[in-house]
Design an enzyme around this catalytic site. Structure first.
Site, PDB file in Angstrom:
ATOM      1  N   LYS A  84       0.858  -1.190   0.000  1.00 21.37           N
ATOM      2  CA  LYS A  84       0.000   0.000   0.000  1.00 21.37           C
ATOM      3  C   LYS A  84       0.890   1.235   0.000  1.00 21.37           C
ATOM      4  O   LYS A  84       1.593   1.517   0.966  1.00 21.37           O
ATOM      5  CB  LYS A  84      -0.913   0.042   1.222  1.00 21.37           C
ATOM      6  N   GLU A 132       8.325  -0.357  11.489  1.00 19.99           N
ATOM      7  CA  GLU A 132       9.494   0.532  11.381  1.00 19.99           C
ATOM      8  C   GLU A 132       8.955   1.937  11.551  1.00 19.99           C
ATOM      9  O   GLU A 132       8.383   2.503  10.618  1.00 19.99           O
ATOM     10  CB  GLU A 132      10.141   0.420  10.009  1.00 19.99           C
ATOM     11  N   CYS A 163      13.120   9.081   9.086  1.00 23.86           N
ATOM     12  CA  CYS A 163      12.964   8.516  10.433  1.00 23.86           C
ATOM     13  C   CYS A 163      14.248   8.630  11.228  1.00 23.86           C
ATOM     14  O   CYS A 163      14.238   8.771  12.431  1.00 23.86           O
ATOM     15  CB  CYS A 163      12.562   7.057  10.331  1.00 23.86           C
ATOM     16  N   GLU A 202       8.390  13.651  17.652  1.00 25.68           N
ATOM     17  CA  GLU A 202       8.949  13.647  16.302  1.00 25.68           C
ATOM     18  C   GLU A 202       8.222  14.713  15.477  1.00 25.68           C
ATOM     19  O   GLU A 202       6.993  14.694  15.376  1.00 25.68           O
ATOM     20  CB  GLU A 202       8.762  12.282  15.629  1.00 25.68           C
TER      21      GLU A 202
HETATM   22  N1  LIG Z   1      11.743   3.300  10.916  1.00 26.96           N
HETATM   23  C1  LIG Z   1      11.842   3.505   9.594  1.00 26.96           C
HETATM   24  O1  LIG Z   1      12.582   2.809   8.911  1.00 26.96           O
HETATM   25  C2  LIG Z   1      11.054   4.617   8.945  1.00 26.96           C
HETATM   26  C3  LIG Z   1      11.373   4.978   7.644  1.00 26.96           C
HETATM   27  C4  LIG Z   1      10.680   6.033   7.039  1.00 26.96           C
HETATM   28  C5  LIG Z   1       9.688   6.702   7.734  1.00 26.96           C
HETATM   29  N2  LIG Z   1       9.394   6.345   9.000  1.00 26.96           N
HETATM   30  C6  LIG Z   1       8.384   7.082   9.760  1.00 26.96           C
HETATM   31  O2  LIG Z   1       7.211   7.301   8.973  1.00 26.96           O
HETATM   32  C7  LIG Z   1       6.550   8.494   9.392  1.00 26.96           C
HETATM   33  C8  LIG Z   1       6.278   9.387   8.217  1.00 26.96           C
HETATM   34  O3  LIG Z   1       5.609   8.740   7.211  1.00 26.96           O
HETATM   35  P1  LIG Z   1       4.046   8.979   6.950  1.00 26.96           P
HETATM   36  O4  LIG Z   1       3.716  10.396   7.248  1.00 26.96           O
HETATM   37  O5  LIG Z   1       3.750   8.419   5.638  1.00 26.96           O
HETATM   38  O6  LIG Z   1       3.468   8.048   8.118  1.00 26.96           O
HETATM   39  P2  LIG Z   1       1.956   7.618   8.421  1.00 26.96           P
HETATM   40  O7  LIG Z   1       2.028   6.844   9.695  1.00 26.96           O
HETATM   41  O8  LIG Z   1       1.048   8.771   8.371  1.00 26.96           O
HETATM   42  O9  LIG Z   1       1.546   6.660   7.208  1.00 26.96           O
HETATM   43  C9  LIG Z   1       2.329   5.514   6.881  1.00 26.96           C
HETATM   44  C10 LIG Z   1       1.481   4.545   6.059  1.00 26.96           C
HETATM   45  O10 LIG Z   1       0.443   3.996   6.877  1.00 26.96           O
HETATM   46  C11 LIG Z   1      -0.805   4.099   6.190  1.00 26.96           C
HETATM   47  N3  LIG Z   1      -1.911   4.185   7.158  1.00 26.96           N
HETATM   48  C12 LIG Z   1      -2.370   5.271   7.800  1.00 26.96           C
HETATM   49  N4  LIG Z   1      -3.402   4.927   8.625  1.00 26.96           N
HETATM   50  C13 LIG Z   1      -3.570   3.582   8.499  1.00 26.96           C
HETATM   51  C14 LIG Z   1      -4.455   2.619   9.075  1.00 26.96           C
HETATM   52  N5  LIG Z   1      -5.376   2.971   9.966  1.00 26.96           N
HETATM   53  N6  LIG Z   1      -4.327   1.331   8.715  1.00 26.96           N
HETATM   54  C15 LIG Z   1      -3.368   0.974   7.842  1.00 26.96           C
HETATM   55  N7  LIG Z   1      -2.538   1.838   7.225  1.00 26.96           N
HETATM   56  C16 LIG Z   1      -2.631   3.128   7.558  1.00 26.96           C
HETATM   57  C17 LIG Z   1      -0.638   5.333   5.338  1.00 26.96           C
HETATM   58  O11 LIG Z   1      -1.564   5.328   4.298  1.00 26.96           O
HETATM   59  C18 LIG Z   1       0.798   5.171   4.858  1.00 26.96           C
HETATM   60  O12 LIG Z   1       0.862   4.243   3.789  1.00 26.96           O
HETATM   61  C19 LIG Z   1       7.506   9.155  10.370  1.00 26.96           C
HETATM   62  O13 LIG Z   1       7.077   8.916  11.678  1.00 26.96           O
HETATM   63  C20 LIG Z   1       8.834   8.472  10.080  1.00 26.96           C
HETATM   64  O14 LIG Z   1       9.741   8.526  11.140  1.00 26.96           O
HETATM   65  C21 LIG Z   1      10.035   5.298   9.611  1.00 26.96           C
END
Ligand SMILES: NC(=O)c1ccc[n+]([C@@H]2O[C@H](COP(=O)([O-])OP(=O)(O)OC[C@H]3O[C@@H](n4cnc5c(N)ncnc54)[C@H](O)[C@@H]3O)[C@@H](O)[C@H]2O)c1
Length: 497
Positions: free
Chosen positions: A187, A260, A295, A400
């Site tokens: 997704k 992650e 992240c 964050e």
């Molecule tokens: N640890 C790592 O390796 C890593 C890497 C990159 C980004 N991140 C983290 O990601 C975040 C930023 O990314 P973002 O703004 O896209 O994050 P987000 O949590 O808003 O969304 C991430 C994904 O989850 C999906 N999602 C949202 N609500 C959901 C639900 N209820 N059920 C299932 N899926 C759902 C979104 O559509 C998207 O695909 C930051 O916190 C960053 O630190 C972590």
């Protein structure tokens, strides 16, 4: 030679629907949402949104495909994965462009993402022979029973991607799942689905139908995947808040998760650090190029008081010279925007909270004034921003921001500094700058983080586990553990007499 990018029309996907079971399909509820260019705030096109019924159809097909894919040989799986990697390398420029126009990240910076994904596809193809079990002694005489284990694939895996590097995450994280004999439903991030759709176009026909499926959508799609009984594991690269939602959604079917998540990572500088290296580390560790949206960004900088002023002055000089916000698809742009208006508002709100709580603005602090009268006025930009005199109770010290905002803490007492470093609920990365090995080791053993650099920032090293402790996630990626996370151990006990 500067990189050559194709025209934007060639980089963008011509399909905007759902890709599953080897074909493009219209969403059953005919729902399409605008997807934007964050540099301008204007729509690029409309993209399908998968509903629960679409998820059902895609997962059924992925499950059918799993029943055959799990029986494929090492060589068959490796051939598909290597071919996928080669295609990504060949199309690096257009994938970078597709992401740039949809995420706001500068295109030149995104050029490496295709190689990173391709390297993962090759790496996990090479690890397939490690899917092995063991023979075990048991409690009875050895001629009475033979005991051994085998590693089996688990089935359909749902992989949710974050918005900062969509196709790089999609390409690299599909590799382990497929290499282990599973099928995958990716997704893409809601804000920036286009590069993942282009990825599906490029990889169409590389894997048998149903092995790789890409379903753009929002929370309904995510929830349907996380709760579907035929999805055997759900993984997220995303925020802690979403991680908690998904963990709860997965609980009904007792699905394991691999999360992650975010970080509030600390860079700790000792007085004996190499100041040139440190200054570069403080700048690069914030990932200002993609507006801090990483992240692993080292957004809390702990500078020993004796070097605090010198380091900060030099950091600001570099930032002023190095980062020019601009159109993400222009190869000359060195700093991108936030991915969405929501993200921009969130970052500006954190900046307002820092003022209100008494932090001192040292640099930046708002939208770039030079873009006000340009075609980028509606873009989601925020300047590189530095606050000093940050205290541990402030929001910018604890939460964050996922934006270009650095919080700087002067320190003199090591144990008090460490207490503050470890006082957040996150535990992803950390970085220590010192020339003394004993100092470095003392910090390494006390910093609460899953991944620590010494005299380095930001880099990932394929084959070295990446992942967090505390609320930054569970599991480890980019290593053998990631491959094994998509298998289950079966124990076999054969009665010999
Ligand atoms: N640890 C790592 O390796 C890593 C890497 C990159 C980004 N991140 C983290 O990601 C975040 C930023 O990314 P973002 O703004 O896209 O994050 P987000 O949590 O808003 O969304 C991430 C994904 O989850 C999906 N999602 C949202 N609500 C959901 C639900 N209820 N059920 C299932 N899926 C759902 C979104 O559509 C998207 O695909 C930051 O916190 C960053 O630190 C972590």
């Amino acid at each position: 030679m500067p990189p050559i990018f194709p025209p934007l029309e060639q980089a963008l996907p011509s399909h905007h629907d759902l890709f599953y079971n080897g074909a493009w399909r219209k969403p059953l509820a005919s729902t399409y949402n605008d997807t934007l260019n964050p540099s301008t705030g204007k729509p690029i096109t409309r993209v399908a949104q998968a509903s629960a019924s679409d998820v059902d159809a895609a997962v059924e097909a992925a499950h059918e495909a799993f029943l055959s894919w799990r029986k494929t040989t090492i060589a068959e799986r490796q051939a598909c994965l290597h071919r996928a990697g080669a295609i990504l390398r060949e199309h690096a420029g257009e994938l970078a462009l597709a992401d740039a126009v949809n995420t706001g990240n500068p295109v030149t910076e995104m050029l490496v993402d295709a190689n990173r994904a391709a390297n993962s596809l090759d790496y996990f193809a090479g690890l397939i022979p490690m899917l092995r079990g063991e023979t075990l002694p048991g409690p009875f005489p050895a001629d009475a029973y033979l005991h051994y284990t085998v590693r089996e694939p688990i089935g359909v895996v749902a992989r949710f991607m974050a918005s900062n590097h969509p196709f790089m995450f999609a390409g690299s994280r599909m590799a382990s799942v497929i290499a282990a004999g599973n099928t995958v439903v990716v997704k893409p991030p809601d804000q920036a689905p286009l590069s993942c759709l282009r990825l599906a176009e490029l990889l169409d026909g590389v894997f048998p139908p149903g092995v790789l499926n890409i379903l753009p959508g929002g929370p309904e799609c995510g929830q349907a995947l996380a709760t579907h009984p035929l999805v055997k594991k759900v993984t997220l690269i995303g925020s802690v808040a979403t991680g908690k939602v998904i963990q709860r959604e997965a609980a009904d079917t007792l699905k394991p998760t691999l999360l992650e998540l975010g970080g509030k990572n600390a860079l700790i500088a000792f007085p004996d650090a190499n100041i040139d290296q440190l200054v570069q580390g403080v700048v690069n560790g914030m990932n200002f190029a993609w507006a801090g949206q990483s992240c692993g960004s080292l957004s809390r900088v702990f500078l020993h008081k004796s070097i605090h002023d010198e380091v900060l002055d030099r950091v600001v000089q570099i930032i002023q010279h190095k980062y020019r916000p601009g159109l993400s698809t222009d190869p000359a742009t060195t700093m991108g925007s936030l991915v969405s208006k929501v993200a921009q508002d969130r970052v500006l709100d954190y900046i307002a909270s820092a003022h209100a709580e008494g932090a001192k603005l040292f640099h930046g602090g708002g939208k770039p004034a030079e873009l006000a009268e340009t075609e980028l006025a509606g873009g989601f930009f925020v300047q590189p921003t530095i606050f000093t005199d940050v205290l541990p109770h402030m929001r910018i010290a604890r939460e964050e921001i996922f934006g270009p905002v650095m919080s700087v803490f002067p320190w003199t007492d090591e144990s008090e500094m460490l207490r503050i470093v470890n006082s957040t609920s996150y535990g992803l990365t950390g970085s220590i700058f010192t020339r003394d090995l004993a100092t470095a080791q003392r910090m390494i053993s006390q910093v609460e983080a899953g991944f620590v650099w010494v005299n380095e920032v930001g880099k990932h090293f394929l084959n070295v586990p990446f992942g967090g402790v505390k609320e930054s996630g569970n599991g480890r990626d980019e290593c053998l553990d990631e491959l094994l996370a998509f298998t289950a151990v079966k124990s076999v006990n054969i009665k010999l007499q």
